[in-house]
Motif scaffolding. Sequence first.
Motif, short mmCIF file in Angstrom:
data_model
loop_
_atom_site.label_atom_id
_atom_site.label_comp_id
_atom_site.label_asym_id
_atom_site.label_seq_id
_atom_site.Cartn_x
_atom_site.Cartn_y
_atom_site.Cartn_z
N GLU A 207 0.83 -1.21 0.00
CA GLU A 207 0.00 0.00 0.00
C GLU A 207 0.86 1.25 0.00
N ASN A 208 2.06 1.15 0.55
CA ASN A 208 3.00 2.24 0.53
C ASN A 208 4.27 1.69 -0.13
N LEU A 209 4.37 1.89 -1.41
CA LEU A 209 5.34 1.20 -2.25
C LEU A 209 6.64 2.00 -2.38
N SER A 210 7.75 1.43 -1.91
CA SER A 210 9.05 2.06 -2.05
C SER A 210 9.51 1.93 -3.50
N ILE A 211 9.90 3.04 -4.09
CA ILE A 211 10.39 3.03 -5.47
C ILE A 211 11.82 3.58 -5.55
N GLU A 212 12.53 3.52 -4.43
CA GLU A 212 13.88 4.05 -4.36
C GLU A 212 14.82 3.41 -5.38
N LYS A 213 14.59 2.16 -5.72
CA LYS A 213 15.48 1.44 -6.64
C LYS A 213 15.22 1.74 -8.11
N LEU A 214 14.13 2.45 -8.40
CA LEU A 214 13.82 2.77 -9.80
C LEU A 214 14.55 4.03 -10.23
N GLU A 215 15.08 4.01 -11.43
CA GLU A 215 15.73 5.18 -12.00
C GLU A 215 14.67 6.18 -12.46
N ASN A 216 15.09 7.43 -12.70
CA ASN A 216 14.17 8.42 -13.26
C ASN A 216 13.61 7.93 -14.58
N GLY A 217 12.36 8.22 -14.83
CA GLY A 217 11.74 7.83 -16.09
C GLY A 217 10.26 7.58 -15.92
N ILE A 218 9.65 7.08 -16.97
CA ILE A 218 8.23 6.77 -16.96
C ILE A 218 8.08 5.25 -16.98
N TYR A 219 7.25 4.75 -16.10
CA TYR A 219 7.02 3.32 -15.96
C TYR A 219 5.54 3.01 -16.07
N SER A 220 5.25 1.83 -16.53
CA SER A 220 3.88 1.34 -16.56
C SER A 220 3.70 0.42 -15.35
N PHE A 221 2.78 0.78 -14.48
CA PHE A 221 2.47 -0.02 -13.31
C PHE A 221 1.18 -0.78 -13.59
N GLN A 222 1.23 -2.09 -13.44
CA GLN A 222 0.05 -2.92 -13.64
C GLN A 222 -0.37 -3.47 -12.28
N PHE A 223 -1.56 -3.12 -11.86
CA PHE A 223 -2.09 -3.53 -10.56
C PHE A 223 -3.03 -4.71 -10.78
N ILE A 224 -2.65 -5.86 -10.26
CA ILE A 224 -3.43 -7.08 -10.45
C ILE A 224 -4.31 -7.29 -9.22
N PHE A 225 -5.61 -7.14 -9.42
CA PHE A 225 -6.58 -7.38 -8.37
C PHE A 225 -7.26 -8.72 -8.62
N LYS B 179 -10.35 -9.17 -9.03
CA LYS B 179 -11.49 -9.03 -9.93
C LYS B 179 -11.20 -8.17 -11.16
N SER B 180 -10.02 -7.56 -11.23
CA SER B 180 -9.71 -6.70 -12.37
C SER B 180 -8.21 -6.42 -12.44
N VAL B 181 -7.80 -5.81 -13.52
CA VAL B 181 -6.42 -5.36 -13.72
C VAL B 181 -6.48 -3.89 -14.11
N GLU B 182 -5.70 -3.07 -13.42
CA GLU B 182 -5.64 -1.64 -13.70
C GLU B 182 -4.21 -1.29 -14.09
N GLN B 183 -4.07 -0.33 -14.96
CA GLN B 183 -2.74 0.09 -15.40
C GLN B 183 -2.61 1.60 -15.26
N ARG B 184 -1.45 2.06 -14.78
CA ARG B 184 -1.18 3.48 -14.63
C ARG B 184 0.24 3.77 -15.11
N MET B 185 0.40 4.91 -15.76
CA MET B 185 1.73 5.39 -16.14
C MET B 185 2.20 6.30 -15.01
N ILE B 186 3.37 6.00 -14.46
CA ILE B 186 3.91 6.73 -13.32
C ILE B 186 5.27 7.31 -13.70
N THR B 187 5.45 8.59 -13.42
CA THR B 187 6.74 9.25 -13.65
C THR B 187 7.54 9.23 -12.36
N ILE B 188 8.79 8.76 -12.45
CA ILE B 188 9.72 8.77 -11.33
C ILE B 188 10.68 9.92 -11.57
#
Length: 86
Positions: free
Chosen positions: A55-73, A75-84
């Motif tokens: 629920e509180n996701l550490s992203i310290e290991k990710l480099e700067n850039g845009i990533y696609s986050f896929q959330f697998i639930f 009952k559904s799958v949601e996708q978000r583009m996140i800028t680091i």
Amino acid sequence: PEAGIHSASISPDLKVYPQPANDYLQIDYNRDFDLIEIRIFNMCGSLTHVIKEEENLSIEKLENGIYSFQFIFDKSVEQRMITIQK
């Protein structure tokens, strides 16, 4: 009135913030859904990380850039583009 018709939520009402993110992401969603895992893809489409139930996701290991986050639930799958941006 239409008896017997109920509106059921078919969306986890996912909210991911802050945007852009620098060291963590806060994940809020409808608790009627179970978050199974989060898949993180780089812009080339390569899977870089798989995270379980955060629920509180550490992203310290990710480099700067845009990533696609896929959330697998359950009952559904949601996708978000996140800028680091650090």
